[in-house]
Design a protein around this motif. Structure first.
Motif, PDB file in Angstrom:
ATOM      1  N   GLN A 217      45.380  60.119  39.344  1.00 30.26           N
ATOM      2  CA  GLN A 217      44.432  61.182  39.023  1.00 30.26           C
ATOM      3  C   GLN A 217      43.008  60.794  39.414  1.00 30.26           C
ATOM      4  OE1 GLN A 217      44.636  64.267  37.980  1.00 30.26           O
ATOM      5  NE2 GLN A 217      46.842  64.368  37.632  1.00 30.26           N
ATOM      6  N   GLU A 218      42.659  59.534  39.218  1.00 25.82           N
ATOM      7  CA  GLU A 218      41.307  59.073  39.551  1.00 25.82           C
ATOM      8  C   GLU A 218      41.055  59.145  41.060  1.00 25.82           C
ATOM      9  OE1 GLU A 218      40.953  55.199  37.857  1.00 25.82           O
ATOM     10  OE2 GLU A 218      40.344  55.954  35.878  1.00 25.82           O
ATOM     11  N   GLU A 219      42.053  58.762  41.870  1.00 25.49           N
ATOM     12  CA  GLU A 219      41.844  58.808  43.310  1.00 25.49           C
ATOM     13  C   GLU A 219      41.715  60.258  43.793  1.00 25.49           C
ATOM     14  OE1 GLU A 219      45.187  56.691  44.878  1.00 25.49           O
ATOM     15  OE2 GLU A 219      46.461  58.476  45.040  1.00 25.49           O
ATOM     16  N   THR A 220      42.483  61.166  43.204  1.00 27.99           N
ATOM     17  CA  THR A 220      42.336  62.578  43.557  1.00 27.99           C
ATOM     18  C   THR A 220      40.974  63.092  43.140  1.00 27.99           C
ATOM     19  OG1 THR A 220      44.717  62.876  43.209  1.00 27.99           O
ATOM     20  CG2 THR A 220      43.387  64.867  43.342  1.00 27.99           C
ATOM     21  N   ASP A 221      40.509  62.668  41.954  1.00 26.42           N
ATOM     22  CA  ASP A 221      39.214  63.108  41.458  1.00 26.42           C
ATOM     23  C   ASP A 221      38.072  62.601  42.335  1.00 26.42           C
ATOM     24  OD1 ASP A 221      37.909  64.589  39.297  1.00 26.42           O
ATOM     25  OD2 ASP A 221      36.986  62.682  38.784  1.00 26.42           O
ATOM     26  N   GLU A 222      38.187  61.362  42.818  1.00 27.14           N
ATOM     27  CA  GLU A 222      37.157  60.826  43.711  1.00 27.14           C
ATOM     28  C   GLU A 222      37.078  61.659  44.993  1.00 27.14           C
ATOM     29  OE1 GLU A 222      37.359  56.699  44.569  1.00 27.14           O
ATOM     30  OE2 GLU A 222      37.265  56.059  42.477  1.00 27.14           O
ATOM     31  N   ALA A 223      38.238  61.975  45.564  1.00 20.64           N
ATOM     32  CA  ALA A 223      38.254  62.791  46.784  1.00 20.64           C
ATOM     33  C   ALA A 223      37.694  64.185  46.509  1.00 20.64           C
ATOM     34  CB  ALA A 223      39.675  62.892  47.333  1.00 20.64           C
ATOM     35  N   ALA A 224      38.016  64.748  45.346  1.00 24.39           N
ATOM     36  CA  ALA A 224      37.488  66.070  44.977  1.00 24.39           C
ATOM     37  C   ALA A 224      35.970  66.011  44.847  1.00 24.39           C
ATOM     38  CB  ALA A 224      38.121  66.539  43.665  1.00 24.39           C
ATOM     39  N   HIS A 225      35.462  64.899  44.325  1.00 25.50           N
ATOM     40  CA  HIS A 225      34.009  64.725  44.200  1.00 25.50           C
ATOM     41  C   HIS A 225      33.359  64.701  45.578  1.00 25.50           C
ATOM     42  CE1 HIS A 225      30.686  62.701  41.578  1.00 25.50           C
ATOM     43  NE2 HIS A 225      30.242  63.704  42.291  1.00 25.50           N
ATOM     44  N   VAL A 226      33.993  64.020  46.524  1.00 30.61           N
ATOM     45  CA  VAL A 226      33.473  63.979  47.896  1.00 30.61           C
ATOM     46  C   VAL A 226      33.454  65.382  48.501  1.00 30.61           C
ATOM     47  CG1 VAL A 226      33.927  63.140  50.244  1.00 30.61           C
ATOM     48  CG2 VAL A 226      34.177  61.595  48.290  1.00 30.61           C
ATOM     49  N   LEU A 227      34.507  66.154  48.285  1.00 26.67           N
ATOM     50  CA  LEU A 227      34.582  67.515  48.829  1.00 26.67           C
ATOM     51  C   LEU A 227      33.524  68.410  48.200  1.00 26.67           C
ATOM     52  CD1 LEU A 227      38.447  68.148  49.053  1.00 26.67           C
ATOM     53  CD2 LEU A 227      36.882  67.408  50.860  1.00 26.67           C
ATOM     54  N   ARG A 228      33.266  68.229  46.895  1.00 22.97           N
ATOM     55  CA  ARG A 228      32.224  69.036  46.251  1.00 22.97           C
ATOM     56  C   ARG A 228      30.855  68.705  46.833  1.00 22.97           C
ATOM     57  NH1 ARG A 228      35.364  68.178  41.536  1.00 22.97           N
ATOM     58  NH2 ARG A 228      34.128  66.333  40.952  1.00 22.97           N
ATOM     59  N   LEU A 229      30.639  67.451  47.197  1.00 15.71           N
ATOM     60  CA  LEU A 229      29.343  67.025  47.698  1.00 15.71           C
ATOM     61  C   LEU A 229      29.169  67.341  49.181  1.00 15.71           C
ATOM     62  CD1 LEU A 229      26.784  65.500  46.710  1.00 15.71           C
ATOM     63  CD2 LEU A 229      27.818  63.414  47.601  1.00 15.71           C
ATOM     64  N   LYS A 230      30.217  67.093  49.985  1.00 12.45           N
ATOM     65  CA  LYS A 230      30.104  67.251  51.437  1.00 12.45           C
ATOM     66  C   LYS A 230      30.883  68.435  51.999  1.00 12.45           C
ATOM     67  CE  LYS A 230      27.390  63.862  52.642  1.00 12.45           C
ATOM     68  NZ  LYS A 230      26.113  64.118  53.362  1.00 12.45           N
ATOM     69  N   GLY A 231      31.877  68.908  51.265  1.00 12.99           N
ATOM     70  CA  GLY A 231      32.663  70.046  51.734  1.00 12.99           C
ATOM     71  C   GLY A 231      33.816  69.688  52.640  1.00 12.99           C
ATOM     72  N   HIS A 232      33.862  68.438  53.124  1.00 12.37           N
ATOM     73  CA  HIS A 232      34.936  68.034  54.034  1.00 12.37           C
ATOM     74  C   HIS A 232      35.031  66.514  54.038  1.00 12.37           C
ATOM     75  CE1 HIS A 232      31.560  66.949  56.524  1.00 12.37           C
ATOM     76  NE2 HIS A 232      32.363  66.358  57.372  1.00 12.37           N
ATOM     77  N   ALA A 233      36.056  66.023  54.719  1.00 16.06           N
ATOM     78  CA  ALA A 233      36.197  64.589  54.985  1.00 16.06           C
ATOM     79  C   ALA A 233      36.724  64.455  56.406  1.00 16.06           C
ATOM     80  CB  ALA A 233      37.163  63.940  53.992  1.00 16.06           C
ATOM     81  N   PRO A 234      36.092  63.640  57.266  1.00 13.33           N
ATOM     82  CA  PRO A 234      36.491  63.545  58.685  1.00 13.33           C
ATOM     83  C   PRO A 234      37.778  62.753  58.853  1.00 13.33           C
ATOM     84  CG  PRO A 234      34.711  62.012  58.211  1.00 13.33           C
ATOM     85  CD  PRO A 234      34.934  62.792  56.952  1.00 13.33           C
ATOM     86  N   LEU A 235      38.886  63.454  58.985  1.00 10.45           N
ATOM     87  CA  LEU A 235      40.186  62.791  59.106  1.00 10.45           C
ATOM     88  C   LEU A 235      40.984  63.307  60.303  1.00 10.45           C
ATOM     89  CD1 LEU A 235      41.150  62.665  55.330  1.00 10.45           C
ATOM     90  CD2 LEU A 235      40.858  60.684  56.817  1.00 10.45           C
ATOM     91  N   SER A 236      40.293  63.874  61.286  1.00  9.88           N
ATOM     92  CA  SER A 236      41.000  64.361  62.475  1.00  9.88           C
ATOM     93  C   SER A 236      41.234  63.216  63.446  1.00  9.88           C
ATOM     94  CB  SER A 236      40.183  65.466  63.150  1.00  9.88           C
ATOM     95  OG  SER A 236      38.912  64.974  63.528  1.00  9.88           O
ATOM     96  N   GLY A 237      42.197  63.388  64.334  1.00  9.26           N
ATOM     97  CA  GLY A 237      42.464  62.387  65.365  1.00  9.26           C
ATOM     98  C   GLY A 237      43.301  61.224  64.889  1.00  9.26           C
ATOM     99  N   ILE A 238      44.060  61.418  63.790  1.00  8.72           N
ATOM    100  CA  ILE A 238      44.909  60.337  63.269  1.00  8.72           C
ATOM    101  C   ILE A 238      46.339  60.522  63.796  1.00  8.72           C
ATOM    102  CG2 ILE A 238      45.846  59.286  61.175  1.00  8.72           C
ATOM    103  CD1 ILE A 238      43.380  60.307  59.704  1.00  8.72           C
ATOM    104  N   TYR A 239      46.943  59.442  64.284  1.00  4.45           N
ATOM    105  CA  TYR A 239      48.321  59.486  64.783  1.00  4.45           C
ATOM    106  C   TYR A 239      49.138  58.362  64.153  1.00  4.45           C
ATOM    107  CZ  TYR A 239      46.411  62.577  68.360  1.00  4.45           C
ATOM    108  OH  TYR A 239      45.791  63.609  69.017  1.00  4.45           O
TER     109      TYR A 239
END
Length: 786
Positions: A47-69
């Motif tokens: 739950q904490e790791e999901t909450d941290e990511a949600a906090h990042v999305l609230r602050l920045k609106g996105h996370a750069p994760l394109s181009g992963i293979y």
């Protein structure tokens, strides 16, 4: 958790939706393997790791994760000496770039914004910097998988020679196809390629005219593709260069593959971290999409869900419910008719529990809480098996028998239509016995049933409570609202009456019901009526309490602000007065000096003692500063004060209206939005005309309320927000507020710009500024009035 319960509660459908939020195949594969955890510490971590990511999305609106293979297979092949093709190397470089980008993104969030995200920070710390390998690949191969000339000097030299040869070949062939008889002897005036050699299309009957090698012919045999003798040697040279080019490309790919093998360990770690980050941010984006919140997690078997919604029902159709279990009671028995939403309630509790234990945020209000269960059991739906020749009752009993073998105090058990499919008397008795057995083991239980005998079950068992799903008799439709503490009642008579059944038939039917059942139904009806009345009284009381608290806070804030500014205003007034007097004294000295000069020059009869006397009178005219203006003598005629009189409160320097006498020489006075008690000696009569009754500034649901000292326009459309600000400024001026705050938020800054532009041109606004750190910062504009 067994796979059967995950399917029964449709957890697999949640995973299918979650997959759509993953940015790569790595994330999708991890989502497919997601299962609810059963360790309290592990669930909290998820739950904490999901909450941290949600906090990042609230602050920045996105996370750069394109181009992963998923480059694990490429790395393994490189390790054993295999050669990667250009496309595979491009994927390696792209994944390295994605890792470097997300690493910098997270580190900047921590450094620039002071964001506390220890789990995400720990993950990106594991990412090794492999920029040289990324640049080596990108300098040699473009994004389309083509090896570039810059990959090596040798390759550049070979390709330059190839281009020169191709140019010479084309020049020779173009001279042939532009010859005077070419149009007659050639099928088409073009240069083409056959077997990697340049040729021209010659008509069959003119083949002898173009001496050379035939490489191909058309399907009709009328056209031959001939390599003229003049370009054979050039084509041979071109062919040799092509072989050299392939050899050099192969050498380059082998060299790059070896470099990939050298960084294999770091690349494996990179893939693992990116897979984890993609999965975590997928959970956060999924939660954001369904407006979910992070639940509190306990290991005490306590469930408290507020405004809980089933995540698979469309938002415009779902009904939110409050559900509590494991505090005052550990078993809920839901009774009532079909299609009322009883089964959805079971599935909502079960599915939200599984989601919470899988680290997903849940569609419920803030403050909701979930327990960590070792097992979740459910007997839901009609699982009749034709192959096994099992009836509805038998299929239910097969499930229940299996549940009773494994249930304990760390289990959540969901029974749908317990005891259904058999004789009502035997079924109800069996249902009660099963509930008693599961309850005695300490499990948390929610059961639904049709049997009226179970309505009295909760009244005779400690730790068990009745519940029902509300039914609107007026519309003949269920509302799907869960009513905990109220057993379901039959609405057959009311429904029949509304559908037109005669009163005589209904009365006869009522007489056939035994007294005990009738008393239970009457008791339920009474409970429902009392509940509705209690809910209405509570809502009214809550509304008035909130308004009273808000008004009290505003008054306190206004009083504190007033006393803070009072002395400041006195000091400013004294300073201004001193400056005026000093200026007057300087001017008078100048006048006196001029008079002396005139006397000396023209012999004017102005005595020196007269000048001294004039200066003394000027000095005595200077007021003594540093005293509060609270004891000024009134020049107005004294009179007996009466309610409704307008007076000046001399201690505050503010007008007010007398409301009522509260003591021998004391009155209650209304000054703006403030009511205060003031002594008669501190007031001066102004006039006796009573002021008209002030109109309420606004009305909500028929109730009046005062304008607040803050206006929140966050989320409003630009035009609507400016209309709200315009009306609010007028209301604040009517209330004699010295200062107000407008909360517009930070966002894009459009609202702040619009509000600032409007306020700068308002005739009553003295000054505007952005809020300080304790006032909301740049998300708030503070307005001071003249």
């Amino acid at each position: 958790m067994n796979d059967k319960i995950l399917k029964t509660l449709e957890f697999n459908k949640i995973l299918a939706q979650l997959e759509e939020f993953a940015a790569s195949e790595l994330g999708v594969e991890k989502v497919k393997k997601l299962k609810p955890a059963t360790s309290h510490e592990e669930v909290i971590l998820l739950q904490e790791e999901t909450d941290e990511a949600a906090h990042v999305l609230r602050l920045k609106g996105h996370a750069p994760l394109s181009g992963i293979y998923n480059i694990n297979t490429h790395i393994k092949r490189a390790q054993i000496g295999g050669t990667l093709n250009p496309g595979e190397l491009v994927q390696v470089a792209s994944t390295i770039h994605a890792g470097r980008f997300i690493k910098r993104f997270i580190e900047e969030l921590i450094e620039d914004n002071g964001l506390e995200i220890p789990i995400l920070a720990g993950k990106v710390d594991e990412i090794a910097v492999m920029t040289p390998l990324e640049h080596d690949i990108k300098n040699a191969i473009d994004e389309g998988g083509e090896v570039l000339d810059s990959a090596s000097p040798e390759l550049r030299n070979i390709r330059q020679q190839k281009r020169r040869n191709e140019t010479r070949i084309r020049e020779k062939l173009e001279s042939l196809i532009r010859g005077k008889n070419a149009q007659k002897m050639l099928s088409d005036s073009i240069i083409t390629i056959r077997n990697e050699r340049y040729v021209i299309p010659v008509k069959q009957e003119y083949r002898s005219h173009y001496r050379g090698i035939v490489h191909d012919q058309s399907s009709s045999g009328q056209t031959l593709f001939i390599e003229p003798q003049a370009v054979v040697d050039l084509n041979n040279d071109l062919r040799e260069l092509h072989v050299k080019e392939n050899r050099e490309i192969e050498r380059i790919l082998i060299e790059l593959s070896a470099k990939v093998a050298e960084s294999a360990d770091d690349l494996f770690v990179l893939v693992k971290v990116l897979e984890s980050l993609d999965f975590i941010f997928a959970k956060a984006r999924f939660g954001k999409a369904m407006k979910a919140t992070r639940p509190r997690i306990n290991n005490e078997g306590r469930i408290e869900l507020f405004k809980a919604r089933h995540p698979l029902i469309p938002p415009e159709e779902v009904v939110a419910n409050d559900i509590t279990l494991g505090t005052d009671y550990s078993t809920i028995v839901i009774t009532g008719p079909n299609t009322g939403g009883k089964t959805i309630t079971l599935k909502t509790v079960g599915l939200l529990t599984l989601m919470g234990q899988a680290g997903l945020h849940i569609p419920a209000s803030e403050g909701s809480e979930l327990a960590v269960f070792q097992e979740v059991f459910a007997d839901i739906g009609d699982e009749q098996s034709i192959e096994q020749s099992l009836s509805t009752f038998s299929s239910h009993m097969v499930n229940i028998v299996d549940i009773l073998k494994h249930v304990d105090h760390e289990s959540l058990v969901l029974f749908d239509e317990l005891g259904a499919g058999t004789d009502p008397q035997e079924g109800s008795a069996l249902a009660i016995s099963i509930l008693d057995n599961v309850y005695s083991r300490g499990a948390r239980v929610i059961a639904t049933t049709h049997y009226p005998e179970l309505k009295a079950y909760a009244y005779n068992r400690e730790g068990v409570i009745n519940a029902s799903v509300e039914f609107n008799v007026e519309t003949l439709r269920p509302t799907y609202r869960l009513l905990i503490g109220v057993p379901g009642r039959s609405n057959a008579f009311e429904i029949s009456k509304r559908l037109g059944l005669t009163e005589e038939v209904i009365t006869e039917a009522k007489s056939l019901i035994d007294t005990e059942s009738n008393e239970v139904e009457n008791m339920i009806a009474s409970l429902e009526k009392s509940r509705r009345e209690a809910e209405k009284d509570y809502e009214d009381a809550h509304f008035y309490l909130k308004n009273a608290e808000k008004l009290h806070q505003e008054l306190q804030k206004q009083m504190v602000e007033f006393y803070e500014r009072k002395q400041e205003m006195y000091e400013k007034a004294e300073q201004k007065a001193a400056e005026v007097v000093e200026k007057a004294r300087a001017e008078s000295e100048e006048v006196i000096s001029s008079l002396r000069k005139m006397r000396l020059e023209s012999g004017a009869q102005v005595k020196e003692h007269e000048l001294i006397e004039a200066r003394r009178r000027l000095d005595t005219a200077v007021p003594e500063l540093g005293k509060a203006p609270g004891k000024l003598k009134s020049s107005k005629q004294k009179r007996k004060l009466e309610a409704g009189d307008e007076v000046m409160i001399t201690t505050f320097g503010r007008k007010g209206t007398l409301l009522e006498k509260t003591g021998e020489n004391e009155w209650q006075v209304q000054a703006g939005i403030l009511k205060m008690k003031v002594a008669e000696k501190d007031m001066e009569f102004i006039k006796s005309e009573p002021k008209p009754e002030p109109k309420p500034l606004a009305t909500v649901k028929g109730r009046d309320y005062h304008v607040g000292i803050e206006l929140d326009i966050r989320g409003a459309r630009y035009e609507d927000a400016l209309r709200e600000v315009e009306k609010y400024i007028d209301d604040a001026l009517l209330a004699n507020y010295p200062r107000v705050s407008i909360i517009h938020g930070k966002g894009t800054g459009a609202l702040r710009t619009g509000v600032t532009k409007y306020l700068k041109h308002h005739r009553a606004v003295k000054r505007i500024r952005l809020g300080e750190a304790g006032e909301g910062g740049s998300g708030v504009t503070v307005v001071e009035f003249k």
